[in-house]
Design a protein around this motif. Structure first.
Motif, mmCIF file in Angstrom:
data_model
loop_
_atom_site.group_PDB
_atom_site.id
_atom_site.type_symbol
_atom_site.label_atom_id
_atom_site.label_comp_id
_atom_site.label_asym_id
_atom_site.label_seq_id
_atom_site.Cartn_x
_atom_site.Cartn_y
_atom_site.Cartn_z
ATOM 1 N N PRO A 159 0.835 -1.211 0.000
ATOM 2 C CA PRO A 159 0.000 0.000 0.000
ATOM 3 C C PRO A 159 0.866 1.257 0.000
ATOM 4 O O PRO A 159 2.071 1.196 0.245
ATOM 5 C CB PRO A 159 -0.765 -0.120 1.321
ATOM 6 C CG PRO A 159 0.181 -0.862 2.218
ATOM 7 C CD PRO A 159 0.907 -1.836 1.337
ATOM 8 N N LYS A 160 0.200 2.395 -0.245
ATOM 9 C CA LYS A 160 0.941 3.662 -0.249
ATOM 10 C C LYS A 160 1.045 4.251 1.160
ATOM 11 O O LYS A 160 1.897 5.078 1.433
ATOM 12 C CB LYS A 160 0.263 4.638 -1.195
ATOM 13 C CG LYS A 160 0.359 4.164 -2.652
ATOM 14 C CD LYS A 160 -0.438 5.044 -3.583
ATOM 15 C CE LYS A 160 -0.310 4.534 -5.012
ATOM 16 N NZ LYS A 160 -1.248 5.191 -5.930
ATOM 17 N N PHE A 161 0.141 3.880 2.010
ATOM 18 C CA PHE A 161 0.215 4.266 3.425
ATOM 19 C C PHE A 161 -0.653 3.283 4.207
ATOM 20 O O PHE A 161 -1.353 2.440 3.602
ATOM 21 C CB PHE A 161 -0.258 5.712 3.651
ATOM 22 C CG PHE A 161 -1.695 5.966 3.283
ATOM 23 C CD1 PHE A 161 -2.724 5.777 4.203
ATOM 24 C CD2 PHE A 161 -2.024 6.403 2.006
ATOM 25 C CE1 PHE A 161 -4.046 6.008 3.846
ATOM 26 C CE2 PHE A 161 -3.348 6.636 1.649
ATOM 27 C CZ PHE A 161 -4.355 6.436 2.573
ATOM 28 N N ILE A 162 -0.611 3.360 5.517
ATOM 29 C CA ILE A 162 -1.426 2.481 6.364
ATOM 30 C C ILE A 162 -2.194 3.356 7.355
ATOM 31 O O ILE A 162 -1.604 4.252 7.975
ATOM 32 C CB ILE A 162 -0.543 1.470 7.128
ATOM 33 C CG1 ILE A 162 0.220 0.582 6.142
ATOM 34 C CG2 ILE A 162 -1.380 0.609 8.074
ATOM 35 C CD1 ILE A 162 1.339 -0.219 6.778
ATOM 36 N N ALA A 163 -3.472 3.113 7.472
ATOM 37 C CA ALA A 163 -4.290 3.854 8.447
ATOM 38 C C ALA A 163 -5.004 2.848 9.346
ATOM 39 O O ALA A 163 -5.519 1.837 8.867
ATOM 40 C CB ALA A 163 -5.303 4.743 7.736
ATOM 41 N N LEU A 164 -5.019 3.130 10.642
ATOM 42 C CA LEU A 164 -5.600 2.208 11.617
ATOM 43 C C LEU A 164 -6.836 2.830 12.269
ATOM 44 O O LEU A 164 -6.838 4.020 12.594
ATOM 45 C CB LEU A 164 -4.579 1.879 12.713
ATOM 46 C CG LEU A 164 -3.190 1.423 12.242
ATOM 47 C CD1 LEU A 164 -2.301 1.153 13.452
ATOM 48 C CD2 LEU A 164 -3.278 0.200 11.355
ATOM 49 N N ALA A 165 -7.846 2.002 12.468
ATOM 50 C CA ALA A 165 -9.068 2.478 13.137
ATOM 51 C C ALA A 165 -9.378 1.582 14.326
ATOM 52 O O ALA A 165 -9.039 0.393 14.336
ATOM 53 C CB ALA A 165 -10.240 2.490 12.166
ATOM 54 N N ASN A 166 -10.043 2.149 15.293
ATOM 55 C CA ASN A 166 -10.330 1.496 16.566
ATOM 56 C C ASN A 166 -11.784 0.990 16.576
ATOM 57 O O ASN A 166 -12.597 1.389 15.755
ATOM 58 C CB ASN A 166 -10.145 2.523 17.684
ATOM 59 C CG ASN A 166 -9.831 1.905 19.022
ATOM 60 O OD1 ASN A 166 -10.076 0.727 19.229
ATOM 61 N ND2 ASN A 166 -9.288 2.695 19.930
ATOM 62 N N PRO A 182 -10.785 -2.719 21.644
ATOM 63 C CA PRO A 182 -9.484 -2.056 21.807
ATOM 64 C C PRO A 182 -9.617 -0.675 22.448
ATOM 65 O O PRO A 182 -8.717 -0.224 23.158
ATOM 66 C CB PRO A 182 -8.961 -1.933 20.371
ATOM 67 C CG PRO A 182 -9.724 -2.901 19.574
ATOM 68 C CD PRO A 182 -11.054 -3.053 20.238
ATOM 69 N N TYR A 183 -10.756 -0.025 22.228
ATOM 70 C CA TYR A 183 -10.998 1.260 22.881
ATOM 71 C C TYR A 183 -11.081 1.059 24.392
ATOM 72 O O TYR A 183 -10.501 1.804 25.181
ATOM 73 C CB TYR A 183 -12.293 1.864 22.338
ATOM 74 C CG TYR A 183 -12.804 3.054 23.112
ATOM 75 C CD1 TYR A 183 -12.228 4.313 22.957
ATOM 76 C CD2 TYR A 183 -13.864 2.924 24.000
ATOM 77 C CE1 TYR A 183 -12.694 5.402 23.667
ATOM 78 C CE2 TYR A 183 -14.345 4.003 24.721
ATOM 79 C CZ TYR A 183 -13.757 5.241 24.556
ATOM 80 O OH TYR A 183 -14.221 6.314 25.276
ATOM 81 N N GLN A 230 -8.869 8.353 14.964
ATOM 82 C CA GLN A 230 -9.561 8.165 16.235
ATOM 83 C C GLN A 230 -11.033 7.806 16.013
ATOM 84 O O GLN A 230 -11.843 8.677 15.699
ATOM 85 C CB GLN A 230 -9.464 9.461 17.035
ATOM 86 C CG GLN A 230 -9.621 9.249 18.506
ATOM 87 C CD GLN A 230 -9.173 10.477 19.268
ATOM 88 O OE1 GLN A 230 -8.103 11.026 19.008
ATOM 89 N NE2 GLN A 230 -9.996 10.922 20.184
ATOM 90 N N THR A 231 -11.328 6.530 16.155
ATOM 91 C CA THR A 231 -12.706 6.045 16.082
ATOM 92 C C THR A 231 -12.913 5.088 17.257
ATOM 93 O O THR A 231 -11.948 4.680 17.903
ATOM 94 C CB THR A 231 -12.959 5.245 14.783
ATOM 95 O OG1 THR A 231 -12.023 4.169 14.746
ATOM 96 C CG2 THR A 231 -12.798 6.102 13.544
ATOM 97 N N ASN A 232 -14.142 4.717 17.528
ATOM 98 C CA ASN A 232 -14.370 3.628 18.489
ATOM 99 C C ASN A 232 -15.694 2.910 18.200
ATOM 100 O O ASN A 232 -16.181 2.156 19.025
ATOM 101 C CB ASN A 232 -14.335 4.122 19.941
ATOM 102 C CG ASN A 232 -15.395 5.170 20.229
ATOM 103 O OD1 ASN A 232 -16.292 5.389 19.426
ATOM 104 N ND2 ASN A 232 -15.282 5.805 21.371
ATOM 105 N N ALA A 233 -16.264 3.180 17.039
ATOM 106 C CA ALA A 233 -17.526 2.571 16.596
ATOM 107 C C ALA A 233 -18.737 3.121 17.337
ATOM 108 O O ALA A 233 -19.837 2.613 17.167
ATOM 109 C CB ALA A 233 -17.492 1.046 16.684
#
Lengths: 347, 430
Positions: free
Chosen positions: A87-94, A98-99, A124-127
């Protein structure tokens, strides 16, 4: 009770908003979640899957790893996938678990970045929020991580901020004659185009999801921004005619109607980000009961057909389907929001 | 043998029952299989209430919306403050469900309440919640649903436990000599030897998948014996049989003639005359039509995919790929047979990060897929649109299945329209 929804669906969630915002930019998007987020997203919240695939994954978190805080598996799996998929970058979501256990996503991002050599950032997410929050955080985190000052400006260059199919499924934006579209965040622009955003002279915010990135680019790169159609400049009076939905789009539609026919509409904003986006006559509502109460005296309502379920029978209801609310149910009816005549006519 | 890090592997090189190493997971947008919402609506008149965060809620509420069943579905949204204070989660759940039930035009007779991963993770007192709800609404039968996928990698899946909870409310009725078939979401098809043979002998067959009224559902408990027809239903069916003292026979749709004969004899059905010869003849006819057409199948189409694979190889079909992520331990014999007799068949993961739709080029040969996932990965419009075996069983089932393969080979389908629709066989308003 504000938490109970007897019949109204919830809006698309923040994790799907994150994925939708970054979908086209060539990154690997990883949701730290046991299962379900990915399926919900590609079933109900994404229209592009068959035309353009994206690198969107879940971690498949299990109970033991969640309880013991085993981040190594998560990190190793990301690194392995990145090596495979380039990939060109990596993005992580919560997500909620995990929150709850306080997973250190910023630390994980740093380790992943060191091990892959790719830019990696946390959104910054947490659903527990709606899509506007998730997409907004995604655009902001992307801007902070990826944008660099431009060596030179593009005269008349404009960025459009806040376009995802969740809000603008069928809307076609164009820039005024003599101006140049630099990038569209992020529906129809490549990563390379989006990275040139700092060479623009103006940002146009077309939904609440673009506001935080616009503020950041104003403060960091000196690029001013305008709201769609400068809708807050159009003065509207109190009325029992309502537009219910996302505040920028609803405000824009209200202003268009006021300018064309002189009729007032008030916005009932039902998505999360509203600061600085509402006129005095407008209001914010949260949850089915509050929305139902706000609509109870309505004469006319413009909104997604789902809101008709909680609208008074006496009100005239004008359907304006919104993909982030009714998903695929009325997708074929979703209009180009720039063409008022296609979805609203004075009686 | 080690699990592979690749997204596909020759069956001869594959470890059993887990061929693929875990990692980040991809989700193919083929959604014909049923989820817990579809399954819960099998109880007539039941109302479902989910208690979870926004993003988790979206998938289930839109499932109900696309079924046209929003009036039987409600939500209680969890927010950050529910996680912070001791007892708040229980309070939000109880008060939220109470608020929902008090607002309905009339109290439903059955309510399925779905707590989620967060309830387990926070040590929520689930028994207290159900006890309190039962006290507040004594006329309502509460079913203990769960939406906790965090548990599914090491134990039972939420849908297995949901089926069990749904069967737990079926009362033990007086035995009336009937047979109840349960565990599968697909109603018994007309081409099903269980139904055909038993009914020919005057035995009443009740089908858990096609109850029209709540009384029909409760009457499932009047049976004298039970047949479970789908793996995910075994847990619940066994519990029902243990509670009620009914004998159970497990009869998933298999393509093994020996297994069919053995199972039919266990339930006292008179053997099918000429079943093997007739099935062989049908298979041979189809083979003539298909020639060397490549075939791919996936695990969602039938409950015993390796049994189907073995059958196709035995009958000379050109089966190339099987899409699955794990193998049912009950398929060990078929796996071993395939390793010996068709070692080059490729097992292909559906959740691997590399999982992508095969690009089609001009002049590509036609591929026949069995199942929606296989159709999506193969990028073909020629596919058998089936889940869970489609309610088929026995020699009649095999012949009907072969006819579906023939139809699929001859008439292309609109893959992009069909397979994103959820819950094959359910009402869909899209």
């Amino acid at each position: 009770m504000k938490k109970a929804y007897k019949i109204l669906p919830v809006y698309t969630g923040d994790v799907s908003g994150f994925a939708s915002a970054l979908y086209e930019l060539g990154g690997m998007l990883v949701i730290h979640d046991p299962s379900g987020c990915n399926s919900t997203y590609n079933t109900h919240d994404e229209v592009r899957w068959y035309k353009q695939e994206a690198l969107i994954y879940i971690s498949g978190l299990n109970d033991i790893d969640a309880i013991t805080g085993n981040d190594d598996k998560f990190i190793n799996d990301i690194v392995r996938a990145a090596n495979d998929m380039k990939p060109k970058f990596i993005a992580l979501a919560n997500s909620p678990l995990p929150y709850l256990n306080g997973t250190d996503f910023k630390g994980i991002s740093k380790i992943v970045e060191d091990r892959t050599g790719l830019p990696c950032f946390y959104v910054q997410t947490n659903a527990m929020h709606d899509y506007s929050k998730g997409a907004s955080e995604a655009f902001l985190a992307f801007a902070k991580k990826m944008l660099k000052p431009a060596s030179e400006k593009i005269a008349g260059g404009i960025n459009i901020l806040g376009t995802t199919p969740l809000d603008h499924t069928n809307t076609k934006f164009s820039v005024p004659e003599g101006k140049t579209l630099v990038s569209n965040w992020a529906y129809g622009s490549s990563l390379e185009e989006v990275l040139k955003a700092t060479s623009a002279e103006l940002n146009l915010v077309v939904s609440s999801t673009g506001l935080a990135a616009a503020e950041y680019m104003k403060n960091e790169f000196g690029i001013p921004y305008e709201l769609l159609g400068n809708y807050l400049d159009v003065k509207r009076g109190k009325t029992r005619r309502y537009i219910v939905g996302e505040p920028v789009i609803s405000g824009f539609v209200a202003a268009q109607i006021k300018e064309k026919s002189g009729t007032d509409f008030n916005v009932i904003a039902t998505t999360e980000i509203t600061d600085g986006l509402l006129s005095e006559c407008d209001r914010k509502c949260h949850g089915e009961d509050e929305i139902r109460e706000a609509l109870s005296d309505a004469e006319v309502i413009i909104g997604d057909p789902m809101f008709e379920l909680i609208s008074p029978e006496s009100a005239r209801f004008v359907r304006l389907p919104h993909f982030a609310m009714s998903g695929r149910l009325y997708r074929k009816e979703i209009p180009d929001l720039m063409r008022l005549e296609d979805y609203y006519n004075e009686p | 043998m080690q699990t592979t890090e690749n997204d596909r592997i020759r069956i001869a090189d594959a470890s059993f029952p887990k061929p693929f190493k875990g990692g980040l997971e991809f989700n193919a947008p083929a959604h014909g299989t049923w989820n817990i919402v579809h399954i819960g609506f099998k109880i007539p008149k039941a109302h479902q209430i989910y208690i979870c965060a926004d993003n988790c809620m979206r998938g289930v509420v839109m499932t109900a919306a696309e079924m046209g069943e929003l009036s039987r579905f409600s939500s209680v949204i969890l927010e950050e403050d529910d996680m912070v204070f001791a007892g708040r989660l229980e309070e939000s759940t109880i008060e939220g469900v109470t608020d929902v039930l008090n607002s309905l035009p009339e109290l439903p007779p059955v309510v399925i309440v779905f707590p989620v991963c967060v309830h387990k993770f926070m040590g929520c007192d689930i028994n207290f919640i159900y006890d309190e709800l039962s006290k507040r609404f004594p006329s309502v039968k509460f079913v203990r649903g769960f939406m906790d996928p965090v548990m599914q990698k090491r134990g039972t899946t939420p849908d297995q436990r949901l089926r069990k909870a749904m069967f737990d409310i079926i009362p033990e009725g007086e035995k009336d000599g009937s047979v109840t078939v349960m565990g599968c979401d697909m109603p018994l098809a007309k081409d099903n030897d269980i139904r055909k043979l038993l009914e020919a002998q005057g035995v009443t067959v009740r089908d858990e998948a096609s109850c029209a009224t709540l009384q029909d559902y409760y009457d499932l408990g009047k049976c004298s014996s039970v047949i479970c027809s789908y793996p995910a239903g075994v847990l619940g069916t066994e519990a029902f049989c243990k509670r009620t003292g009914r004998p159970m026979v497990y009869m998933p749709f298999t393509f093994s003639y020996d297994e069919i004969d053995d199972a039919l004899s266990q339930i006292g059905a008179v053997p099918v005359f000429n079943g093997r010869v007739s099935s062989d003849r049908t298979a041979a006819g189809l083979k003539t039509l298909l020639g060397d057409t490549e075939i791919a199948l996936d695990y969602t189409a039938v409950p015993r995919p390796l049994s189907l694979a073995r059958f196709l190889i035995e009958k000379g079909f050109n089966l190339k790929r099987i899409y699955l992520d794990a193998i049912d331990p009950g398929e060990q014999n078929d796996f071993d047979w395939l390793v010996q007799n068709a070692p080059d068949i490729m097992l292909c993961a559906t959740m691997h990060v590399k999982g992508r739709r095969r690009g089609k080029a001009e002049g590509d040969d036609k591929i026949l897929a069995i199942g929606q996932k296989a159709a999506w990965f193969e990028g073909t419009e020629y596919f058998v649109n089936m889940i869970e075996g489609g309610g088929l069983y026995g020699y009649a089932g095999i012949k009907a299945f072969l006819k579906l393969m023939e139809d699929a080979f001859l008439v292309p389908k609109d893959t992009e329209d069909i397979i994103p629709r959820k819950g094959l066989g359910c009402e869909c308003v899209l």
